[in-house]
Design an enzyme around this catalytic site. Sequence first.
Site, short mmCIF file in Angstrom:
data_model
loop_
_atom_site.label_atom_id
_atom_site.label_comp_id
_atom_site.label_asym_id
_atom_site.label_seq_id
_atom_site.Cartn_x
_atom_site.Cartn_y
_atom_site.Cartn_z
N LYS A 1 0.82 -1.21 0.00
CA LYS A 1 0.00 0.00 0.00
C LYS A 1 0.86 1.27 0.00
O LYS A 1 0.55 2.23 -0.71
CB LYS A 1 -0.93 -0.01 1.22
CG LYS A 1 -2.13 0.88 1.06
CD LYS A 1 -3.21 0.58 2.08
CE LYS A 1 -2.71 0.71 3.50
NZ LYS A 1 -3.76 1.10 4.44
N ARG B 1 -12.28 3.18 8.42
CA ARG B 1 -12.00 1.86 8.98
C ARG B 1 -13.27 1.16 9.43
O ARG B 1 -13.25 -0.03 9.72
CB ARG B 1 -11.04 1.96 10.17
CG ARG B 1 -9.61 2.30 9.79
CD ARG B 1 -8.69 2.22 10.99
NE ARG B 1 -7.34 2.65 10.68
CZ ARG B 1 -6.39 1.87 10.18
NH1 ARG B 1 -6.67 0.61 9.90
NH2 ARG B 1 -5.18 2.34 9.95
N ARG C 1 11.08 -8.68 6.36
CA ARG C 1 11.39 -7.26 6.49
C ARG C 1 12.50 -7.04 7.52
O ARG C 1 12.51 -7.65 8.58
CB ARG C 1 10.13 -6.50 6.90
CG ARG C 1 10.32 -4.99 7.00
CD ARG C 1 8.99 -4.25 6.97
NE ARG C 1 8.05 -4.70 7.98
CZ ARG C 1 6.77 -4.30 8.02
NH1 ARG C 1 6.30 -3.51 7.09
NH2 ARG C 1 5.97 -4.73 8.98
N ARG D 1 11.53 -6.43 13.52
CA ARG D 1 10.55 -5.91 14.46
C ARG D 1 9.83 -7.05 15.18
O ARG D 1 9.62 -8.11 14.61
CB ARG D 1 9.51 -5.05 13.71
CG ARG D 1 10.04 -3.71 13.33
CD ARG D 1 9.09 -2.88 12.48
NE ARG D 1 7.69 -3.27 12.58
CZ ARG D 1 6.70 -2.65 11.92
NH1 ARG D 1 6.98 -1.63 11.14
NH2 ARG D 1 5.45 -3.05 12.03
N ARG E 1 -2.61 -10.19 12.85
CA ARG E 1 -2.91 -8.87 12.29
C ARG E 1 -3.77 -8.99 11.03
O ARG E 1 -4.69 -8.19 10.82
CB ARG E 1 -1.60 -8.14 11.96
CG ARG E 1 -0.94 -7.51 13.18
CD ARG E 1 0.54 -7.32 13.00
NE ARG E 1 0.89 -6.41 11.92
CZ ARG E 1 2.10 -6.31 11.40
NH1 ARG E 1 3.09 -7.06 11.87
NH2 ARG E 1 2.36 -5.47 10.43
#
Length: 207
Positions: free
Chosen positions: A13, A88, A122, A153, A164
């Site tokens: 995105k 949202r 990542r 992370r 998530r």
Amino acid sequence: MKIILLGAPGSGKGTQATFICEKFKLPHISTGDIFRENIKNETPLGLQIKSIIDSGRFCPDEMTIEIVKDRLSQPDCKKGYLLDGFPRTLVQAEALNNFSAPDVVLNLSMDDEMIIQRISGRRVCRSCGSTFNTEFIGNNMVCGKCGGELYIRKDDNPEAIAERLKVYEEQTKPLIDYYKEKNILVEINSGRFYKEVQEDIEKVLTK
């Protein structure tokens, strides 16, 4: 042109938002950026938002709607905008429809397995914050920009990512159905080379 960009974490995105805004000369309106800027500058709004977030709650719809409504009333949004992170909820979507109905909603879709693979690869630089992916850098843990140490992370492990994605799907499905009914939702397969995704987006928006 008023655009809403939907997409799960890891769907590309951010990359596509940058492309769209540069290509079509649109302001990128991100509720997350607005919140972070206000918190950083310790504005009255920022202090209120920080208090809500620190208590583990989400900003209420009414507050978020007013923030977005005010931002979209600014002169740079007269010819359109790209909305990212809003709406949202259905309440937010219906409110937006009343004060600035979108022209098109782009939904960047990708298989969960591919998203998990992409996010778990990542790597972030501790020094400059640059982001890399093992798909391109392999097992290298040194930043190619500043030489800093790269790290993973905490929430970039497969289990956390899967959770998530589950939450995202639960929250977003009603929005997808809502915009499908309005015939303004366009599905974009983002599980391809980013240039191919951009070509599809450009075709849709040029129409």
